[in-house]
Design a protein around this motif. Sequence first.
Motif, PDB file in Angstrom:
ATOM      1  N   PRO A  47     -42.578  16.835  -7.823  1.00  0.00           N
ATOM      2  CA  PRO A  47     -41.450  15.621  -8.174  1.00  0.00           C
ATOM      3  C   PRO A  47     -40.074  15.402  -8.102  1.00  0.00           C
ATOM      4  O   PRO A  47     -40.043  16.218  -6.565  1.00  0.00           O
ATOM      5  CB  PRO A  47     -41.251  15.832  -9.709  1.00  0.00           C
ATOM      6  N   THR A  48     -40.170  13.850  -6.984  1.00  0.00           N
ATOM      7  CA  THR A  48     -39.097  13.403  -6.554  1.00  0.00           C
ATOM      8  C   THR A  48     -37.495  12.805  -7.202  1.00  0.00           C
ATOM      9  O   THR A  48     -37.795  12.914  -9.245  1.00  0.00           O
ATOM     10  CB  THR A  48     -39.492  11.282  -6.065  1.00  0.00           C
ATOM     11  N   LYS A  49     -36.665  13.658  -7.272  1.00  0.00           N
ATOM     12  CA  LYS A  49     -35.824  13.453  -7.968  1.00  0.00           C
ATOM     13  C   LYS A  49     -35.155  12.737  -8.269  1.00  0.00           C
ATOM     14  O   LYS A  49     -34.564  11.599  -7.087  1.00  0.00           O
ATOM     15  CB  LYS A  49     -34.643  14.491  -7.777  1.00  0.00           C
ATOM     16  N   ARG A  50     -34.908  12.012  -9.527  1.00  0.00           N
ATOM     17  CA  ARG A  50     -34.462  10.747  -9.994  1.00  0.00           C
ATOM     18  C   ARG A  50     -32.768  10.426  -9.346  1.00  0.00           C
ATOM     19  O   ARG A  50     -31.616  11.146 -10.199  1.00  0.00           O
ATOM     20  CB  ARG A  50     -34.517  10.046 -11.163  1.00  0.00           C
ATOM     21  N   PRO A  51     -32.103   9.204  -8.351  1.00  0.00           N
ATOM     22  CA  PRO A  51     -30.511   9.330  -7.825  1.00  0.00           C
ATOM     23  C   PRO A  51     -30.238   8.923  -9.434  1.00  0.00           C
ATOM     24  O   PRO A  51     -29.015   8.375  -9.050  1.00  0.00           O
ATOM     25  CB  PRO A  51     -31.354   8.607  -6.849  1.00  0.00           C
ATOM     26  N   TYR A  52     -30.353   8.414 -10.699  1.00  0.00           N
ATOM     27  CA  TYR A  52     -30.418   7.508 -11.671  1.00  0.00           C
ATOM     28  C   TYR A  52     -30.144   7.891 -12.546  1.00  0.00           C
ATOM     29  O   TYR A  52     -31.122   9.298 -13.214  1.00  0.00           O
ATOM     30  CB  TYR A  52     -30.516   5.734 -11.935  1.00  0.00           C
ATOM     31  N   GLU A  53     -29.691   7.926 -13.523  1.00  0.00           N
ATOM     32  CA  GLU A  53     -30.208   8.464 -15.098  1.00  0.00           C
ATOM     33  C   GLU A  53     -29.715   7.406 -16.013  1.00  0.00           C
ATOM     34  O   GLU A  53     -31.092   7.508 -17.084  1.00  0.00           O
ATOM     35  CB  GLU A  53     -28.077   8.794 -15.495  1.00  0.00           C
ATOM     36  N   SER A  54     -29.480   6.798 -15.755  1.00  0.00           N
ATOM     37  CA  SER A  54     -29.904   4.841 -16.799  1.00  0.00           C
ATOM     38  C   SER A  54     -31.294   4.153 -16.176  1.00  0.00           C
ATOM     39  O   SER A  54     -31.246   4.331 -15.158  1.00  0.00           O
ATOM     40  CB  SER A  54     -28.213   3.904 -16.665  1.00  0.00           C
ATOM     41  N   ARG A  55     -31.339   3.178 -16.694  1.00  0.00           N
ATOM     42  CA  ARG A  55     -33.008   2.621 -16.699  1.00  0.00           C
ATOM     43  C   ARG A  55     -32.451   0.688 -15.832  1.00  0.00           C
ATOM     44  O   ARG A  55     -33.070   0.485 -15.356  1.00  0.00           O
ATOM     45  CB  ARG A  55     -33.821   2.900 -17.697  1.00  0.00           C
ATOM     46  N   THR A  56     -31.146   1.118 -15.920  1.00  0.00           N
ATOM     47  CA  THR A  56     -30.376  -0.187 -15.192  1.00  0.00           C
ATOM     48  C   THR A  56     -29.263  -0.122 -14.068  1.00  0.00           C
ATOM     49  O   THR A  56     -29.040  -1.005 -13.874  1.00  0.00           O
ATOM     50  CB  THR A  56     -29.617  -1.172 -16.481  1.00  0.00           C
ATOM     51  N   ALA A  57     -29.364   1.238 -13.876  1.00  0.00           N
ATOM     52  CA  ALA A  57     -28.084   1.306 -13.307  1.00  0.00           C
ATOM     53  C   ALA A  57     -28.244   0.907 -11.667  1.00  0.00           C
ATOM     54  O   ALA A  57     -26.675   0.822 -11.329  1.00  0.00           O
ATOM     55  CB  ALA A  57     -28.774   3.606 -12.418  1.00  0.00           C
ATOM     56  N   TYR A  58     -29.206   0.759 -11.367  1.00  0.00           N
ATOM     57  CA  TYR A  58     -29.027  -0.324  -9.645  1.00  0.00           C
ATOM     58  C   TYR A  58     -29.021  -2.089  -9.562  1.00  0.00           C
ATOM     59  O   TYR A  58     -28.495  -2.487  -9.425  1.00  0.00           O
ATOM     60  CB  TYR A  58     -29.872  -0.277  -8.781  1.00  0.00           C
ATOM     61  N   CYS A  59     -28.508  -2.790 -11.015  1.00  0.00           N
ATOM     62  CA  CYS A  59     -28.664  -3.597 -11.352  1.00  0.00           C
ATOM     63  C   CYS A  59     -27.192  -4.423 -11.712  1.00  0.00           C
ATOM     64  O   CYS A  59     -26.529  -3.274 -12.375  1.00  0.00           O
ATOM     65  CB  CYS A  59     -29.481  -4.688 -12.641  1.00  0.00           C
ATOM     66  N   LEU A  60     -26.293  -5.400 -11.316  1.00  0.00           N
ATOM     67  CA  LEU A  60     -24.920  -5.252 -11.556  1.00  0.00           C
ATOM     68  C   LEU A  60     -24.686  -6.361 -12.877  1.00  0.00           C
ATOM     69  O   LEU A  60     -23.312  -6.006 -13.029  1.00  0.00           O
ATOM     70  CB  LEU A  60     -24.745  -6.536 -10.045  1.00  0.00           C
ATOM     71  N   PHE A  61     -25.236  -6.604 -12.980  1.00  0.00           N
ATOM     72  CA  PHE A  61     -25.302  -7.175 -14.203  1.00  0.00           C
ATOM     73  C   PHE A  61     -24.908  -5.807 -15.458  1.00  0.00           C
ATOM     74  O   PHE A  61     -23.745  -6.331 -16.281  1.00  0.00           O
ATOM     75  CB  PHE A  61     -26.213  -8.557 -14.932  1.00  0.00           C
ATOM     76  N   PHE A  62     -25.178  -5.229 -15.190  1.00  0.00           N
ATOM     77  CA  PHE A  62     -25.582  -4.046 -16.902  1.00  0.00           C
ATOM     78  C   PHE A  62     -23.866  -3.724 -16.100  1.00  0.00           C
ATOM     79  O   PHE A  62     -23.729  -2.975 -16.858  1.00  0.00           O
ATOM     80  CB  PHE A  62     -26.941  -3.359 -16.178  1.00  0.00           C
ATOM     81  N   THR A  63     -24.556  -2.924 -14.467  1.00  0.00           N
ATOM     82  CA  THR A  63     -23.398  -1.925 -14.960  1.00  0.00           C
ATOM     83  C   THR A  63     -21.255  -2.570 -13.945  1.00  0.00           C
ATOM     84  O   THR A  63     -20.893  -1.647 -14.253  1.00  0.00           O
ATOM     85  CB  THR A  63     -24.070  -1.398 -13.037  1.00  0.00           C
ATOM     86  N   LYS A  64     -21.108  -3.943 -13.798  1.00  0.00           N
ATOM     87  CA  LYS A  64     -20.892  -4.067 -13.540  1.00  0.00           C
ATOM     88  C   LYS A  64     -19.981  -4.745 -14.079  1.00  0.00           C
ATOM     89  O   LYS A  64     -19.003  -5.393 -13.941  1.00  0.00           O
ATOM     90  CB  LYS A  64     -19.682  -4.472 -12.291  1.00  0.00           C
ATOM     91  N   GLY A  65     -20.739  -6.265 -15.175  1.00  0.00           N
ATOM     92  CA  GLY A  65     -20.972  -7.347 -15.614  1.00  0.00           C
ATOM     93  C   GLY A  65     -20.672  -8.352 -14.910  1.00  0.00           C
ATOM     94  O   GLY A  65     -19.883  -8.890 -14.971  1.00  0.00           O
ATOM     95  N   THR A  66     -20.854  -8.337 -13.119  1.00  0.00           N
ATOM     96  CA  THR A  66     -21.049  -9.276 -12.708  1.00  0.00           C
ATOM     97  C   THR A  66     -22.212 -10.274 -12.462  1.00  0.00           C
ATOM     98  O   THR A  66     -23.189  -9.446 -12.757  1.00  0.00           O
ATOM     99  CB  THR A  66     -20.450  -9.227 -11.317  1.00  0.00           C
TER     100      THR A  66
END
Length: 292
Positions: free
Chosen positions: A206-225
């Motif tokens: 399996p490919t290792k998932r480089p994230y833990e959160s389902r929204t890790a790549y979204c600026l709105f969710f991760t940075k509030g921007t």
Amino acid sequence: MATEKADVDNGEWIRDLIETFIASPENTLGNQNNDKAWDKPIVGFARGDDPVFEECKKHIGSFYWTPLEIFEKTYPETPVEPENLTVISWVLPHVAATKMDNRKERAFPSERWVRGKKFGELVNVKLRQYLVEILDKAGYKAVAPCLSPLWKPQMSKDYLYASNWSERHAAYAAGLGTFGLCDGLITPVGKAMRCGSIIANIPIPPTKRPYESRTAYCLFFTKGTCGVCMHRCPAGAITQSGHDKEKCRTYVDKVGGDHARATYGIDTGACGLCQTKVPCESGIPTIKGRRH
């Protein structure tokens, strides 16, 4: 078109099959110039017993298939353990010209985008069929869930429109991307894409998932921007509360569909404005490098 397996590992073999198919004349927008629909794909793998699939079933609805369930429904005479199944997932990014055309639009999808939705998805269908066929010839049984006669749309109690299998959730499980405010999947090649998958009884790490959160790549969710997709949506279907599937579906099917038929003579619903002219259009966004 088939690539010989030789002594390469299974993951490398599958990736080469997918890349070779997308590099072939089968990859077309169906226009006069026979332009390509998709750029170079990315590929990931998930184990059939990955907990993500049980989580999807729990949250989306009991109708949602685990890899084992749809495999057993397709091959009831073939005993298999879930850990011996592999979900093969891929992302097909729109070519630059298609993204550029749709970036200019404010209310309706561009012709190239509509062609990507209609004819580009036909390429995706053929790719699923091709992989199942090649794997079968090599002695590995496989199924494309979204092409199964058992697949059908469903209504989720919590998420409204759903189905037995989600290509985006399969891609998430296979380490290919996370979800954004508009529910689109943000991948290393961006959100302006389509994805596909098959399930096979073939051993692939399996490919290792480089994230833990389902929204890790979204600026709105991760940075509030960011939140640019809210302003790009002509239906007002994206707000800080998330994605209104009813508004989105109505606009895509009715407004976008009517426009596609009347303007381009192509019978399909389409929009995609929230996938273009946004920081996550062609990659994983950062605060410094985002585009508006």
